[in-house]
Design a protein around this motif. Structure first.
Motif, short mmCIF file in Angstrom:
data_model
loop_
_atom_site.label_atom_id
_atom_site.label_comp_id
_atom_site.label_asym_id
_atom_site.label_seq_id
_atom_site.Cartn_x
_atom_site.Cartn_y
_atom_site.Cartn_z
N GLU A 53 4.04 -3.96 -14.00
CA GLU A 53 2.39 -3.58 -13.49
C GLU A 53 1.72 -4.76 -13.33
OE1 GLU A 53 -0.12 -1.21 -16.24
OE2 GLU A 53 1.56 0.43 -16.39
N GLN A 54 1.89 -5.92 -14.15
CA GLN A 54 1.25 -7.14 -13.96
C GLN A 54 1.77 -7.80 -12.50
OE1 GLN A 54 -1.36 -7.61 -15.96
NE2 GLN A 54 -0.57 -5.49 -16.81
N LEU A 55 3.28 -7.96 -12.60
CA LEU A 55 3.89 -8.33 -11.35
C LEU A 55 3.04 -7.79 -10.25
CD1 LEU A 55 7.42 -8.95 -12.63
CD2 LEU A 55 5.75 -10.67 -12.20
N ARG A 56 3.14 -6.65 -9.97
CA ARG A 56 2.63 -5.80 -8.75
C ARG A 56 1.00 -6.17 -8.44
NH1 ARG A 56 5.31 -0.03 -10.59
NH2 ARG A 56 7.24 -0.18 -9.06
N LYS A 57 0.57 -6.23 -9.68
CA LYS A 57 -1.05 -6.94 -9.32
C LYS A 57 -0.97 -8.23 -8.86
CE LYS A 57 -3.41 -4.65 -13.52
NZ LYS A 57 -3.94 -4.87 -14.88
N VAL A 58 -0.16 -9.09 -9.25
CA VAL A 58 -0.07 -10.28 -8.59
C VAL A 58 0.41 -10.25 -7.12
CG1 VAL A 58 0.77 -12.80 -8.72
CG2 VAL A 58 0.34 -11.34 -10.84
N GLN A 62 -0.63 -11.18 -2.15
CA GLN A 62 0.66 -11.55 -1.23
C GLN A 62 2.03 -10.97 -1.65
OE1 GLN A 62 -1.36 -14.25 -3.26
NE2 GLN A 62 -0.52 -13.10 -5.14
N ASP A 63 2.91 -11.20 -0.97
CA ASP A 63 4.06 -10.84 -1.17
C ASP A 63 4.89 -11.38 -2.61
OD1 ASP A 63 4.35 -9.57 1.07
OD2 ASP A 63 5.28 -11.15 2.37
N LEU A 64 5.59 -10.33 -3.22
CA LEU A 64 6.41 -10.67 -4.11
C LEU A 64 7.44 -11.88 -4.13
CD1 LEU A 64 7.24 -7.28 -5.63
CD2 LEU A 64 5.95 -9.02 -7.00
N PRO A 65 7.77 -12.84 -5.16
CA PRO A 65 8.35 -13.84 -4.59
C PRO A 65 10.05 -13.47 -4.58
CG PRO A 65 8.06 -13.92 -7.07
CD PRO A 65 7.30 -12.51 -6.29
N ASP A 66 10.64 -14.47 -3.78
CA ASP A 66 12.21 -14.42 -4.05
C ASP A 66 12.82 -14.39 -5.04
OD1 ASP A 66 12.09 -14.11 -1.06
OD2 ASP A 66 12.00 -15.96 -0.87
#
Length: 277
Positions: A53-58, A62-66
C-alpha cells in the motif's frame, strides 16, 4: 525526475504509541533524495500488504522504480515480498549512502517526538557474525598489498576482465581524487583457482577489505550485507607494517581501495577487479 532506483528501510524505531506498542518506520528515498517518503506502522500491522500500500502511494506521483535497494537484512524479506507483488526488483546492497544519511538525521529527529522512548539507538548498526575463513579450495597461490595511481584505474577497467565491479560513484574522478594519488589495494595471484575465486567473490559481493591487528593479524573481507571472511592471517612484521600503510593510504583516498584477482603476476590477464569503499 529519475526514480529508477529507490532506497528503502523498514524497521522498528525507538518509538512507541500510546498503547506502548513498538513503532516501525518506512523510509523511501532516491539516491539524490529528490524523493523522500516516510510512514509509521504499529508493529502488530507490519506485513507485506501494508508495505505494498505504501509503495503504491509513493508510486502515485511517479512511476514505481526499476529497483529498490535495501541494506538492512531484517528489512529485506518483507520488502522483497512486497516488491515482488508489484513487479519491482530488490537489490541487497550496502551502497545506500543517501538512505543512511537520512537515517542518521531521523535519529536526531526522533528525540523531539512525543513517541520517543529515550533508548539508545544506532540507526545503522547491524549484527555481524564473526569472520569465517575462506574455503581452502578457493585460496590462490599468494597475495600482497599494492597500489595503483588513481588515473590508471580507468585503463584497467577498459581491459577485458571477466568479472568487473566498479560502481560509477567510486571512480576516482567522481570522488575528486588526483590522478597521481596512490590507491591502495590487495592483489591475489589465484593460479589455477583464479577464476573460481573471482566467481565466488562476485557472488559474495565484496564491500571492503580491512586490516585487523591481533595475534595473528588478519585481512578481513566485509561482503554482502553483513558477511565477514578471513582472507588471510599473518604474523610477519613486514606484512603487518605494509598492512598499516595500506590503512593509512585508505584515509588519503577517502576510503577507496581495490581488490584484484589474477592468475599470476605477469599482468597479462585479470580474473576480477573490484573498487571498494
Amino acid at each position: 525526475m529519475n526514480n529508477s532506483i529507490w532506497q528503502a528501510d523498514f524497521y522498528r524505531r525507538p518509538l512507541k504509541d500510546k498503547q506502548d506498542q513498538q513503532l516501525w518506520e518506512l523510509l523511501i528515498c532516491t539516491p539524490t533524495r529528490s524523493l523522500e517518503f516516510t510512514a509509521i506502522c504499529p508493529q502488530s500491522e507490519v506485513n507485506a500488504h501494508w508495505l505494498v500500500e505504501q509503495l503504491r502511494k509513493v508510486g502515485q506521483g511517479q512511476d514505481l522504480p526499476d529497483t529498490i535497494q535495501v541494506f538492512r537484512p531484517q528489512s529485506l524479506g518483507l520488502i522483497e515480498t512486497a516488491a515482488q507483488m508489484l513487479g519491482v526488483k530488490v537489490e541487497a546492497t550496502r551502497h545506500t549512502t543517501a538512505l543512511k544519511q537520512w537515517l542518521l538525521e531521523r535519529a536526531q529527529q526522533y528525540q523531539e517526538m512525543k513517541t520517543y522512548t529515550g533508548e539508545f539507538y544506532d540507526p545503522l548498526k547491524l549484527d555481524s557474525p564473526p569472520p569465517v575463513p575462506l574455503a581452502e579450495n578457493l585460496w590462490g597461490d599468494r597475495w600482497r598489498f599494492a597500489t595503483l595511481p588513481a588515473g590508471n584505474i580507468k585503463d584497467i577497467i577498459e581491459r577485458p576482465i571477466p568479472i568487473l565491479a566498479v560502481p560509477e560513484f567510486l571512480l576516482p574522478l567522481n570522488l575528486g581524487l588526483s590522478s597521481t594519488l596512490p590507491i591502495p589495494g590487495v592483489v591475489i595471484d589465484g593460479g589455477r583457482q583464479s577464476m573460481r575465486l573471482a566467481q565466488w567473490l562476485e557472488a559474495a559481493q565484496p564491500y571492503f577489505l580491512k586490516y585487523v591487528s591481533g595475534d595473528p593479524d588478519g585481512l578481513i573481507l566485509e561482503a554482502g550485507l553483513v558477511d565477514r571472511w578471513v582472507v588471510a592471517t599473518f604474523s610477519d612484521r613486514e606484512v603487518s607494517l605494509a598492512a598499516q600503510v595500506y590503512e593509512e593510504r585508505k584515509q588519503h583516498s577517502q576510503g577507496l581501495h581495490f581488490l584484484l584477482v589474477q592468475p599470476d603476476d605477469s599482468g597479462m590477464t585479470y580474473s576480477g577487479f573490484w573498487l571498494l569503499h
